[in-house]
Design a protein around this motif. Structure first.
Motif, PDB file in Angstrom:
ATOM      1  N   CYS A   1      33.632  38.754  38.251  1.00  0.00           N
ATOM      2  CA  CYS A   1      33.330  38.565  39.675  1.00  0.00           C
ATOM      3  C   CYS A   1      34.522  38.949  40.542  1.00  0.00           C
ATOM      4  N   HIS A   2      34.229  39.424  41.741  1.00  0.00           N
ATOM      5  CA  HIS A   2      35.270  39.633  42.746  1.00  0.00           C
ATOM      6  C   HIS A   2      35.823  38.280  43.200  1.00  0.00           C
TER       7      HIS A   2
ATOM      8  N   ARG B   1      39.810  40.116  40.600  1.00  0.00           N
ATOM      9  CA  ARG B   1      38.612  39.719  39.860  1.00  0.00           C
ATOM     10  C   ARG B   1      38.898  38.520  38.960  1.00  0.00           C
TER      11      ARG B   1
END
Length: 279
Positions: A98-99, A27
């Motif tokens: 966020c990934h 992430r």
């Protein structure tokens, strides 16, 4: 509302400022309304959580509504919590976790299969601001993808993400590429390789930008080594028309990428050129 700056969740987000933590968690953090908006709009499936302090929640109510419509979890948080989550001296009240998109088996192959017209290849670029600015410029100039060699800065580092101003979510970015093998592969796919370097014998206005091509940019301090320049199809320099000694990497890259777009106009005078980093 999250109000404790020392909570485990807050510490976990702050830890993503370190590369080792990003790699373990898979992430990264996007800070500020511009980056968060582009993440929500163009990569909603990769947004895990969104945090907003009261002022930002009021100012950007439309963005939070859009995020919720995508099923993104929105967490109210105090300004102190947002400050503890980021490494910036002053935050803008919005932050998204966020990934990191998982690379396919051959991300470069996917790009080459799409028939790109212009690519930007950053080799051993270490400065976060330069890397982020080139990604942003590439997006603005309509470049098909940005490639980074092994040994380059992590594109998911906070300073890089901020410098892209959301462009990281707009176009493919492939990292960790070996320089010689990538140059050979580009040539095998009919993509002309142009080394941007002050030692170039071809001025930018005279460079052949008609067919598919890739600009190759070097490290901020030492530029492109001779063996890389020799592997490229042409070595191009940008004219310097005034008294400036040189342009920095991001500025020089922007000039080259806009020349490829057909929008930028570069003129030259006898004997003048841009000195690229390392020259």
């Amino acid at each position: 509302m999250l109000t404790n700056p020392r909570a485990d969740r807050v510490k976990a987000v702050r830890a993503l400022s370190r590369r080792s933590s990003r790699e373990r968690a898979g992430r990264f953090v996007a800070e500020g309304p511009q980056s968060v908006r582009e993440a929500v709009r163009y990569a909603p499936a990769d947004v895990v959580d969104l945090y907003a302090d009261p002022a930002a929640a009021t100012r950007h109510a439309d963005l939070l509504a859009e995020a919720r419509a995508h099923g993104i979890r929105v967490h109210p948080a105090s300004s102190d919590v947002l400050a503890a989550m980021t490494e910036t001296p002053t935050h803008q009240g919005l932050l998204a976790v966020c990934h990191i998109p998982g690379p396919g088996p051959d991300p470069l192959g996917e790009i080459l299969a799409s028939g790109p017209r212009v690519l930007a290849f950053l080799t051993h670029v270490r400065d976060p601001g330069n890397a982020g600015t080139v990604i942003r410029a590439a997006d603005a100039a309509g470049v098909d993808a940005v490639l980074l060699s092994e040994g380059s800065v992590d594109v998911h580092a906070p300073k890089v993400v901020r410098s892209t101003a959301g462009s990281l979510f707009h176009l493919p970015v492939v990292t960790g590429l070996p320089v010689p093998a990538t140059l050979d592969r580009l040539r095998d796919h009919g993509i002309h390789t142009l080394a941007a370097d002050g030692a170039g014998s071809t001025l930018l206005p005279d460079a052949d930008l008609r067919g598919p091509h890739a600009w190759v940019f070097g490290n901020e301090a030492w530029g492109l080594p001779p063996e890389v320049r020799a592997r490229c199809d042409d070595v191009v320099r940008v004219p310097i028309l005034g008294r400036a000694e040189s342009l920095n990497l991001a500025t020089a890259a922007t000039v080259c990428l806009y020349a490829s777009s057909g929008v930028g106009v570069v003129t030259s005078s006898p004997g003048s050129s841009v000195q690229f980093p390392g020259d």
